[in-house]
Design a protein around this motif. Sequence first.
Motif, PDB file in Angstrom:
ATOM      1  N   PHE A 121      -2.411   3.250   5.443  1.00 36.28           N
ATOM      2  CA  PHE A 121      -2.763   4.070   4.297  1.00 36.28           C
ATOM      3  C   PHE A 121      -3.778   3.292   3.465  1.00 36.28           C
ATOM      4  O   PHE A 121      -3.523   2.148   3.071  1.00 36.28           O
ATOM      5  CB  PHE A 121      -1.522   4.378   3.447  1.00 36.28           C
ATOM      6  CG  PHE A 121      -0.444   5.135   4.169  1.00 36.28           C
ATOM      7  CD1 PHE A 121      -0.404   6.524   4.132  1.00 36.28           C
ATOM      8  CD2 PHE A 121       0.526   4.456   4.895  1.00 36.28           C
ATOM      9  CE1 PHE A 121       0.588   7.217   4.795  1.00 36.28           C
ATOM     10  CE2 PHE A 121       1.520   5.150   5.567  1.00 36.28           C
ATOM     11  CZ  PHE A 121       1.552   6.544   5.519  1.00 36.28           C
ATOM     12  N   ARG A 122      -4.929   3.911   3.187  1.00 37.23           N
ATOM     13  CA  ARG A 122      -5.997   3.219   2.469  1.00 37.23           C
ATOM     14  C   ARG A 122      -5.992   3.583   0.996  1.00 37.23           C
ATOM     15  O   ARG A 122      -5.971   4.747   0.612  1.00 37.23           O
ATOM     16  CB  ARG A 122      -7.361   3.593   3.060  1.00 37.23           C
ATOM     17  CG  ARG A 122      -7.600   3.042   4.442  1.00 37.23           C
ATOM     18  CD  ARG A 122      -7.747   1.538   4.427  1.00 37.23           C
ATOM     19  NE  ARG A 122      -8.935   1.090   3.709  1.00 37.23           N
ATOM     20  CZ  ARG A 122      -9.188  -0.183   3.441  1.00 37.23           C
ATOM     21  NH1 ARG A 122      -8.340  -1.146   3.814  1.00 37.23           N
ATOM     22  NH2 ARG A 122     -10.288  -0.522   2.782  1.00 37.23           N
ATOM     23  N   ILE A 123      -6.009   2.545   0.147  1.00 35.69           N
ATOM     24  CA  ILE A 123      -5.994   2.740  -1.295  1.00 35.69           C
ATOM     25  C   ILE A 123      -6.709   1.576  -1.963  1.00 35.69           C
ATOM     26  O   ILE A 123      -6.365   0.413  -1.758  1.00 35.69           O
ATOM     27  CB  ILE A 123      -4.542   2.874  -1.826  1.00 35.69           C
ATOM     28  CG1 ILE A 123      -4.521   2.981  -3.346  1.00 35.69           C
ATOM     29  CG2 ILE A 123      -3.661   1.736  -1.342  1.00 35.69           C
ATOM     30  CD1 ILE A 123      -3.164   3.308  -3.925  1.00 35.69           C
ATOM     31  N   GLY A 124      -7.755   1.889  -2.728  1.00 35.73           N
ATOM     32  CA  GLY A 124      -8.433   0.859  -3.516  1.00 35.73           C
ATOM     33  C   GLY A 124      -8.948  -0.301  -2.705  1.00 35.73           C
ATOM     34  O   GLY A 124      -8.796  -1.456  -3.103  1.00 35.73           O
ATOM     35  N   ASN A 125      -9.550  -0.041  -1.548  1.00 31.38           N
ATOM     36  CA  ASN A 125     -10.155  -1.089  -0.723  1.00 31.38           C
ATOM     37  C   ASN A 125      -9.124  -2.048  -0.130  1.00 31.38           C
ATOM     38  O   ASN A 125      -9.424  -3.212   0.131  1.00 31.38           O
ATOM     39  CB  ASN A 125     -11.210  -1.869  -1.514  1.00 31.38           C
ATOM     40  CG  ASN A 125     -12.189  -2.596  -0.610  1.00 31.38           C
ATOM     41  OD1 ASN A 125     -12.479  -2.137   0.494  1.00 31.38           O
ATOM     42  ND2 ASN A 125     -12.690  -3.734  -1.053  1.00 31.38           N
TER      43      ASN A 125
END
Length: 275
Positions: free
Chosen positions: A193-197
């Motif tokens: 899951f991608r969040i804030g780099n």
Amino acid sequence: MITALDHIVALSLDIDRAVDDYRLIMGADPVFRGESDGVASAVFSVGNTAIEILAPAGDGESAARLRQLFGAGTRLASLVFATVDSKEAHRLSGRKGLGPGEIIEGGQPALDRHWTRFRLDDGVMAGVRAFVIEADRDLPRPAASEGCVTGLDHLVIQTPNPDRAVANYSGRLGIRLALDRVYPKFDTRFLFFRIGNLSLEVVQQLTGANDGSGPDKLWGLTWAADKLEPVGDRLAAAGRSVSDIRRGRKPGTRVFTLRDHNLDIPTLFIEHSST
């Protein structure tokens, strides 16, 4: 609703030792140290998030509660997600069944940083302590130096139920699911899951998988650096046990493991090729 991982929280029984260990890990000093109501804290900030270390100090009510959490030992304890509007995030969390608690105010006056935050229901989050915070300013970042950690590459969460994790992190929190893949070689299903780099890497061990009703567990950290050799040399010179640098699972990466003095958190360092 969620814009970044503001910070993660780790627990220690000895704040001075924890700060010494993480100063070596990060290659930088904490941006904040303080003590309030029997709880000592230190914050190490990197490019895309921060880690806050908490330890009991004295006999206050908060210190007593913190000591109760040590049944599972020194470990990662919480995720704190960032939002730009805590009231709206609270409303949406309720609509999505996340069981948000009361919005409370707080801050770190030494950093002139103030915030509002609320806690998500542990049961809905499968045992993961998670908060949502709206802060009036970002944490300060230490000046970059050779061999310092530049950011958090990913945080590992173990789960017996990856579909539940997708429902929570993607469906309820709105964090983008970038990859869902089974790797038979590792006997593992990986979800990123991608969040804030950075990534939340949720993993399920396939052999011995149960009915999926058990809790999730915050497990490990992978810190990013521009070059691994200065990081490894700094840790080895301080007597830390580090592995040899090896090729990472992802093409174009190199990694090594820190085996001790890591708050009992499995800790990896990663370098991404610039080509």
